[in-house]
Design an enzyme around this catalytic site. Structure first.
Site, PDB file in Angstrom:
ATOM      1  N   ASP A 213       0.803  -1.221   0.000  1.00 18.45           N
ATOM      2  CA  ASP A 213       0.000   0.000   0.000  1.00 18.45           C
ATOM      3  C   ASP A 213       0.836   1.271   0.000  1.00 18.45           C
ATOM      4  OD1 ASP A 213      -2.354  -1.405  -0.047  1.00 18.45           O
ATOM      5  OD2 ASP A 213      -2.644  -1.348   2.126  1.00 18.45           O
ATOM      6  N   ASP A 237       0.112   5.948   1.006  1.00 21.52           N
ATOM      7  CA  ASP A 237      -1.232   5.614   1.492  1.00 21.52           C
ATOM      8  C   ASP A 237      -1.423   6.185   2.890  1.00 21.52           C
ATOM      9  OD1 ASP A 237      -3.769   4.511   1.454  1.00 21.52           O
ATOM     10  OD2 ASP A 237      -3.101   2.591   2.231  1.00 21.52           O
ATOM     11  N   ASP A 241      -1.332   2.423   9.534  1.00 21.59           N
ATOM     12  CA  ASP A 241      -2.570   1.669   9.328  1.00 21.59           C
ATOM     13  C   ASP A 241      -2.505   0.365  10.109  1.00 21.59           C
ATOM     14  OD1 ASP A 241      -3.341   3.665   7.621  1.00 21.59           O
ATOM     15  OD2 ASP A 241      -3.536   2.406   5.843  1.00 21.59           O
ATOM     16  N   ARG A 293      -8.754  11.335   8.643  1.00 19.87           N
ATOM     17  CA  ARG A 293      -8.418  10.043   9.254  1.00 19.87           C
ATOM     18  C   ARG A 293      -7.377  10.186  10.367  1.00 19.87           C
ATOM     19  NH1 ARG A 293      -8.264   5.416   4.458  1.00 19.87           N
ATOM     20  NH2 ARG A 293     -10.320   5.902   3.578  1.00 19.87           N
TER      21      ARG A 293
END
Length: 415
Positions: A213, A237, A241, A293
């Site tokens: 990613d 990205d 994460d 986010r």
């Protein structure tokens, strides 16, 4: 003349309390997901209370900041000789991540990454794939441009203190189906996609990797992970994460800038294994150039506590699939754009659905028109499961987060 010895006594007393709390939590938990998170809450509250009482009594302890992670190790001028003590300083859901505490010190002397299948001794890649626990440090300042993802093996610490270490310009760090990882004091930026190549992940195994990613730190099915005092920016990205059943994670004291999708916690709305995800997000600075986010959550339990949000363009905290989000003691400074004042974003669901999701703001400081849209039960037992440490007042955010990001720590002096 008695002050130095008394200071040292208090330091080791507080450190012993944190070590005891860590041992109790380890004995009470038989799996990565904490069965009774309220026990962790109580242990950390006791530690913070005792530390606060000691600082009030001994005002000359100038190294004390009120940040329980930093106060655990930064007061020690001999931190460089006692590096592995850091492993006892984690708090929150990732507090039992010991990394390479029980292993040898490994010194990275070579910044190269010429062969992802057969890495050379002295490189970072050679260290992270070993089966044995290792505490990895760096001989000097260096920029490491990885050819492929840095796929870590269990029980490793990457400790950048004492050097300026940058992982940049290539694929970055992958924590996949492993446990007990600490990443501390690293600059991680300009991460790119990698893959369609052979990469070694242990001394005995290498395999084909498809396109990654391009995350700064990718946690995939990992547990007991602590990312602390890192500076992250401008990756392909996400900056950090965590997906595919990852849990027992603490993300603390990081400085994040110049990025769109900052932090994704949860794979997809249909991936129900993420209901066991528990993540603490504490003492971070979400800075300039960020869009959204911070984090975006799915399914699990998320404690967002004592962070400083100085920039966002769309929203700060969002989620879908009924996550429990417990926001406590944060400072939210809204952008000047009139339609971007809302801290929260309930995604992929109509209001009659998301109004039942348990999202709470408690003790948060809202500036420049910022507002948090709560939902669900105001005093649900779910918040106990989403609590991992006692929040400090939002008025203390400046001191709690003033040293967020990778620090310049000089040997022989307090960091």
């Amino acid at each position: 003349m008695a002050f130095p010895s008394l200071s040292l006594f208090i330091f080791f007393f507080l450190f012993s309390l944190l070590l005891l709390a860590s041992s109790l939590a380890a004995s009470l938990s038989s799996s990565a997901a904490v069965q009774d998170p309220e026990l962790i809450v109580q242990e950390v509250q006791r530690s913070i209370h005792n530390a606060t009482r000691a600082r009030r009594k001994l005002g000359y302890l100038s190294c004390g900041t009120g940040n329980p992670i930093d106060d655990c190790w930064r007061c020690d001028p001999n931190w460089e000789k006692n590096r592995q003590r850091l492993a006892d300083c984690a708090i929150g859901f990732g507090k039992n991540a010991i990394g390479g505490k029980d292993g040898k010190i490994y010194v990275v002397t070579d910044s190269g990454d010429d062969d992802p299948v057969n890495p050379k001794p002295g490189t970072l890649r050679y260290a992270v794939i070993q089966d044995e626990p290792l505490w990895i440090i760096f001989a000097r300042d260096m920029v490491i441009q990885l050819k492929e993802e840095l796929i870590m093996n269990s029980f490793k610490t990457i400790d950048g203190r004492g050097a300026s270490v940058h992982i940049s310009g290539g694929p970055c760090i992958t924590i996949q189906y492993v446990t007990n990882i600490i990443i501390h004091g690293i600059n991680i930026h300009d991460c790119k996609q990698g893959g369609n190549a052979m990469v070694r992940d242990s001394p005995r195994h290498y395999g084909w990797r498809t396109i990654s990613d391009g995350d700064g730190v990718s946690i995939f099915g990992g547990s007991h992970v602590w990312v602390d005092h890192c500076s992250l920016s401008n990756c392909h990205d996400g900056l950090i994460d965590a997906i595919h059943g990852s849990t027992a994670i603490t993300l603390s004291n990081n400085y994040m800038t110049h990025h769109d999708k900052v932090m994704l916690l949860g794979h997809s709305d249909s991936y129900f294994q993420d209901k066991n995800m528990q993540v603490t997000i504490a003492f971070n600075h979400f800075g300039e150039g960020l869009v959204q986010r911070m984090p975006r959550c799915r399914h699990g339990y998320f404690h967002v506590v004592n962070n400083d949000y100085t920039h966002w363009e769309m929203y700060a905290i969002g989620g879908s699939a009924s996550p429990t989000i417990n926001s406590q003691g944060n400072r939210f400074l809204a952008p000047n754009e009139r339609f971007s004042k809302e801290v929260t974003k309930h995604e992929d669901a109509p209001e009659n659905e998301w109004k039942n999701w348990n999202w709470r703001s408690e003790g948060d400081l809202m500036l420049n028109g910022a507002f948090f849209t709560p939902s669900g039960a105001g005093a649900s037992s779910s918040y106990a499961k989403a609590s991992s440490l006692s929040a400090r007042p939002s008025s203390l955010i400046s001191s709690l987060t003033s040293n967020a990001g990778a620090m310049v720590c000089k040997k022989g002096s307090r960091c």
